[in-house]
Design an enzyme around this catalytic site. Structure first.
Site, PDB file in Angstrom:
ATOM      1  CG  ASP A  99      -0.191  -0.041   2.535  1.00  0.00           C
ATOM      2  OD1 ASP A  99       1.063  -0.095   2.516  1.00  0.00           O
ATOM      3  OD2 ASP A  99      -0.847  -0.026   3.596  1.00  0.00           O
TER       4      ASP A  99
ATOM      5  CB  CYS B 169       5.323  -2.345   1.890  1.00  0.00           C
ATOM      6  SG  CYS B 169       6.077  -1.630   0.425  1.00  0.00           S
TER       7      CYS B 169
ATOM      8  CB  ILE C 241      11.586   9.264  13.081  1.00  0.00           C
ATOM      9  CG1 ILE C 241      10.941   9.354  14.471  1.00  0.00           C
ATOM     10  CG2 ILE C 241      13.068   8.910  13.213  1.00  0.00           C
ATOM     11  CD1 ILE C 241      10.968   8.050  15.256  1.00  0.00           C
TER      12      ILE C 241
ATOM     13  CG  HIS D  48       5.885  -5.136  -1.858  1.00  0.00           C
ATOM     14  ND1 HIS D  48       5.022  -4.435  -1.048  1.00  0.00           N
ATOM     15  CD2 HIS D  48       5.968  -6.386  -1.336  1.00  0.00           C
ATOM     16  CE1 HIS D  48       4.586  -5.238  -0.083  1.00  0.00           C
ATOM     17  NE2 HIS D  48       5.152  -6.411  -0.236  1.00  0.00           N
TER      18      HIS D  48
END
EC number: 3.4.19.12
Length: 267
Positions: free
Chosen positions: A84, A87, A173, A260
């Protein structure tokens, strides 16, 4: 407001659409809905799998199949993350938190870093109001690691609220690290964008895919060694490994297939 128009303007714009464009837009929208449905049907973090499932996926692709077979010699299994756009961050977080459950001293150091991270981000220019909820939820999950329950961590990462808040906070972060060392990271950014613009457009928003720059910044910010195995069409028979930061002890192993990231478990 930019792009605003009245009802007549809207009708006029529609009248000049090229023939067939509306049908194309419907097809594109339908395709996106199908993609979303497929994505939503996949767990945010899956169960561990043998490499036979990946071999089946590439059974008709000899280049990738050879690399998968080599991976199976180095790693005992894998775990998939939902494709999405989040990942990398989700896979990193779950793999590292899983590691911390079994490494108590490192967990204590990480918990201390996590507690301080909110003030560090505020010093980078983030507002306390923006950070408060995300940091609180992030610390809830960090505190849970101390309970030492792998199954509870797995269940939590498949609860959208908790899981997405962890992803958002790690994105912040990463953004903070990029902005803190902007003079270094600006050389990795293509085009005319500043580091701040890149962070606002490519790092902080959910569902934006991650690249080397995200991995370098996050692993540096948290002092966590990450090894990524890259599935590509290069001549090598193995999925080449890249370590971030270079030379650091590795505790998170990820597999990158085009677009991905998934989690790997070393032998």
């Amino acid at each position: 407001m930019e792009n605003s128009c009245n009802m007549d303007d809207n009708h006029e714009a529609v009248a000049f659409k090229p023939e067939g464009l509306e049908q194309d837009e419907l097809i594109i929208q339908q395709h996106r809905e199908i993609e979303k449905e497929i994505s939503d049907s996949i767990l945010l973090i899956g169960q561990k799998e043998e490499f036979t499932s990946l071999e089946t996926e590439y059974i008709n692709d000899p280049v990738y199949l050879t690399k998968v077979q080599d991976l199976s010699k180095k790693y005992k299994c894998m775990r998939r993350a939902r494709p999405d756009g989040n990942c990398f961050f989700r896979s990193f977080a779950f793999a590292y938190f899983e590691y911390l459950i079994d490494h108590n001293e490192e967990y204590k150091h990480f918990k201390e870093r996590a507690l301080k991270s909110k003030d560090e981000l505020i010093s980078c220019g983030f507002t306390q109001f923006t950070l408060e909820d995300f940091h609180d939820t992030f610390m809830e999950v960090v505190n849970m690691i101390g309970e030492g329950q792998h199954e509870k961590l797995y269940d939590t990462f498949n609860m959208q609220g908790y899981s997405d808040y962890v992803v958002v906070y790690l994105r912040l972060i990463t953004s903070g690290q990029l902005q803190k060392d902007a003079d270094f990271y600006k050389h990795f950014i293509e085009g005319d964008r500043t580091v701040v613009e890149f962070c606002h457009q490519e790092v902080e928003p959910m569902f934006k895919e991650s690249d080397h720059i995200h991995i370098i910044a996050l692993s540096t910010a948290l002092n966590v060694g990450v090894r990524v195995r890259y599935m590509d069409r290069g001549e090598s028979c193995e999925a080449i490994a890249h370590d971030f930061p270079e030379g650091s002890p590795v505790c998170v192993h990820l597999l990158y297939k085009p677009g991905h990231y998934d989690i790997l478990y070393s032998r």
